[in-house]
Scaffold this motif. Structure first.
Motif, PDB file in Angstrom:
ATOM      1  N   UNK A  50       4.866   1.781 -10.425  1.00 52.17           N
ATOM      2  CA  UNK A  50       4.305   2.900  -9.660  1.00 52.17           C
ATOM      3  C   UNK A  50       5.373   3.924  -9.264  1.00 52.17           C
ATOM      4  N   UNK A  51       6.619   3.675  -9.678  1.00 51.16           N
ATOM      5  CA  UNK A  51       7.697   4.611  -9.411  1.00 51.16           C
ATOM      6  C   UNK A  51       8.604   4.249  -8.258  1.00 51.16           C
ATOM      7  N   UNK A  52       8.360   3.091  -7.617  1.00 46.07           N
ATOM      8  CA  UNK A  52       9.220   2.640  -6.512  1.00 46.07           C
ATOM      9  C   UNK A  52      10.312   1.755  -7.112  1.00 46.07           C
ATOM     10  N   UNK A  53      11.526   2.288  -7.210  1.00 47.97           N
ATOM     11  CA  UNK A  53      12.605   1.565  -7.895  1.00 47.97           C
ATOM     12  C   UNK A  53      13.615   0.928  -6.934  1.00 47.97           C
ATOM     13  N   UNK A  54      13.590   1.303  -5.681  1.00 45.35           N
ATOM     14  CA  UNK A  54      14.514   0.733  -4.689  1.00 45.35           C
ATOM     15  C   UNK A  54      13.760  -0.335  -3.908  1.00 45.35           C
ATOM     16  N   UNK A  55      14.137  -1.596  -4.150  1.00 42.55           N
ATOM     17  CA  UNK A  55      13.326  -2.713  -3.644  1.00 42.55           C
ATOM     18  C   UNK A  55      14.172  -3.720  -2.888  1.00 42.55           C
ATOM     19  N   UNK A  56      13.676  -4.077  -1.710  1.00 45.14           N
ATOM     20  CA  UNK A  56      14.280  -5.102  -0.856  1.00 45.14           C
ATOM     21  C   UNK A  56      13.324  -6.288  -0.792  1.00 45.14           C
ATOM     22  N   UNK A  57      13.854  -7.492  -0.964  1.00 50.70           N
ATOM     23  CA  UNK A  57      13.065  -8.709  -0.769  1.00 50.70           C
ATOM     24  C   UNK A  57      13.343  -9.229   0.635  1.00 50.70           C
ATOM     25  N   UNK A  58      12.301  -9.318   1.439  1.00 48.79           N
ATOM     26  CA  UNK A  58      12.380  -9.839   2.802  1.00 48.79           C
ATOM     27  C   UNK A  58      11.932 -11.291   2.733  1.00 48.79           C
ATOM     28  N   UNK A  67      22.679  -7.236 -12.908  1.00 47.30           N
ATOM     29  CA  UNK A  67      22.904  -6.212 -11.891  1.00 47.30           C
ATOM     30  C   UNK A  67      23.107  -6.839 -10.513  1.00 47.30           C
ATOM     31  N   UNK A  68      23.817  -6.118  -9.659  1.00 48.70           N
ATOM     32  CA  UNK A  68      24.135  -6.632  -8.325  1.00 48.70           C
ATOM     33  C   UNK A  68      22.888  -6.838  -7.468  1.00 48.70           C
ATOM     34  N   UNK A  69      22.884  -7.955  -6.758  1.00 48.56           N
ATOM     35  CA  UNK A  69      21.916  -8.198  -5.686  1.00 48.56           C
ATOM     36  C   UNK A  69      22.717  -8.594  -4.455  1.00 48.56           C
ATOM     37  N   UNK A  70      22.440  -7.957  -3.326  1.00 48.81           N
ATOM     38  CA  UNK A  70      23.109  -8.290  -2.066  1.00 48.81           C
ATOM     39  C   UNK A  70      22.229  -9.239  -1.271  1.00 48.81           C
ATOM     40  N   UNK A  71      22.746 -10.430  -0.972  1.00 46.66           N
ATOM     41  CA  UNK A  71      21.991 -11.446  -0.234  1.00 46.66           C
ATOM     42  C   UNK A  71      22.612 -11.588   1.151  1.00 46.66           C
ATOM     43  N   UNK A  72      21.783 -11.472   2.190  1.00 41.71           N
ATOM     44  CA  UNK A  72      22.317 -11.529   3.553  1.00 41.71           C
ATOM     45  C   UNK A  72      21.371 -12.270   4.495  1.00 41.71           C
ATOM     46  N   UNK A  73      21.949 -12.789   5.571  1.00 45.29           N
ATOM     47  CA  UNK A  73      21.191 -13.495   6.594  1.00 45.29           C
ATOM     48  C   UNK A  73      22.015 -13.465   7.879  1.00 45.29           C
ATOM     49  N   UNK A  88      18.377  -8.730  -0.778  1.00 44.23           N
ATOM     50  CA  UNK A  88      17.567  -9.799  -0.188  1.00 44.23           C
ATOM     51  C   UNK A  88      18.018  -9.996   1.252  1.00 44.23           C
ATOM     52  N   UNK A  89      17.100  -9.775   2.196  1.00 52.31           N
ATOM     53  CA  UNK A  89      17.345 -10.040   3.612  1.00 52.31           C
ATOM     54  C   UNK A  89      16.612 -11.327   3.946  1.00 52.31           C
ATOM     55  N   UNK A  96      12.611  -7.800   9.704  1.00 54.50           N
ATOM     56  CA  UNK A  96      12.654  -9.138  10.292  1.00 54.50           C
ATOM     57  C   UNK A  96      12.160 -10.155   9.270  1.00 54.50           C
ATOM     58  N   UNK A  97      12.935 -11.242   9.102  1.00 50.48           N
ATOM     59  CA  UNK A  97      12.647 -12.216   8.053  1.00 50.48           C
ATOM     60  C   UNK A  97      11.820 -13.409   8.521  1.00 50.48           C
ATOM     61  N   UNK A  98      11.090 -13.277   9.641  1.00 51.95           N
ATOM     62  CA  UNK A  98      10.101 -14.290   9.991  1.00 51.95           C
ATOM     63  C   UNK A  98      10.515 -15.287  11.056  1.00 51.95           C
ATOM     64  N   UNK A  99       9.564 -16.162  11.425  1.00 49.64           N
ATOM     65  CA  UNK A  99       9.692 -17.102  12.551  1.00 49.64           C
ATOM     66  C   UNK A  99       9.925 -16.326  13.848  1.00 49.64           C
ATOM     67  N   UNK A 100       8.995 -15.474  14.171  1.00 48.96           N
ATOM     68  CA  UNK A 100       9.154 -14.571  15.311  1.00 48.96           C
ATOM     69  C   UNK A 100       8.756 -15.225  16.623  1.00 48.96           C
TER      70      UNK A 100
END
Length: 244
Positions: free
Chosen positions: A135-143, A198-204, A164-165, A10-14
């Motif tokens: 730290x080894x976490x290579x799969x990252x989503x920006x919320x 590199x590809x970044x997928x942006x969605x909303x 990016x969600x 969830x991207x906020x304003x709840x």
């Protein structure tokens, strides 16, 4: 493409703008979020409409983490142990980092007070992404709760974020049908190249639960999207979930 391993974000304003939010101070909304299975939420600007205490009461009752890399709560006793920069989920045996970011104009559009600071989005997010990747976490989503156009700008400057969600700008994206729905403002997802090409997928998914966003994504070992398929769907009685 493999197995389906759902992640619910969830991207906020709840809890702003509803009677439930006003009466129950976000806790009724939290009950729904828990029932829906939300795993991570970022902070919207309107989470501060009633000051830090309401957000603190909400966050300390949530079983899921509330995150934002650019919100500095170290000077606010009510929030300093409740808001993290990111969270790490285990999805299908893989570590996935979920980094949050909040609009920097929150002090203008809401009421966070003087004890909460809103830092530069790019430097704050990149620093947390770099920490996760080291730290080894290579799969990252920006919320994200900064808005669609700013998400597109940010995506081009970042390194190491695959998805990016977003929220905040109430932007309808994709191809959908339904009476009374607005014209789409872009592709779902919108594909952008980051600072490394590199590809970044942006969605909303627009606003107020009117569209339900679903995206199936395969990430490479370094976190780059290599396959994706999804859509925004109107939330109506006729909507059927495709479980394939």
């Amino acid at each position: 493409q493999g197995a389906i391993n759902p992640v619910v974000l969830d991207a906020g304003d709840v809890f702003t703008g509803t009677i439930f939010g006003m009466i129950y101070k976000g806790l009724a909304d939290l009950a729904y979020m828990e029932a829906f299975g939300v795993q991570v939420q970022t902070i919207g600007n309107h989470e501060f409409d009633n000051g830090p205490k309401q957000l603190a009461d909400y966050a300390k009752n949530a079983t899921f983490p509330v995150v934002s890399a650019n919100v500095d709560v170290s000077g606010e006793p009510l929030l300093k142990d409740l808001i993290k920069k990111s969270a790490t989920l285990t999805v299908g045996g893989q570590k996935v980092g979920i980094v949050g970011v909040t609009t920097q104009d929150t002090p203008i559009t809401s009421s966070p007070g003087d004890t909460v600071k809103f830092l530069d989005a790019l430097t704050s997010v990149q620093a947390e992404v770099d920490r996760l990747r080291s730290s080894g976490v290579t799969k990252i989503v920006l919320l994200s709760h900064i808005g669609y156009s700013k998400d597109l700008e940010l995506a081009k400057k970042l390194k190491g974020v695959g998805v990016i969600v977003g929220g905040h700008s109430h932007t309808p994206l994709g191809k959908y049908e339904g009476n009374g729905l607005p014209k789409s403002e872009g592709e779902y997802p919108t594909v952008v190249r980051d600072a490394n090409g590199k590809n970044v997928l942006v969605m909303q998914s627009w606003e107020w639960g009117k569209l339900y966003g679903r995206m199936r994504i395969t990430l490479s070992a370094d976190g780059t999207p290599v396959f994706w398929k999804g859509e925004n769907n109107p939330v109506t009685a006729a909507y059927k979930v495709d479980t394939r």
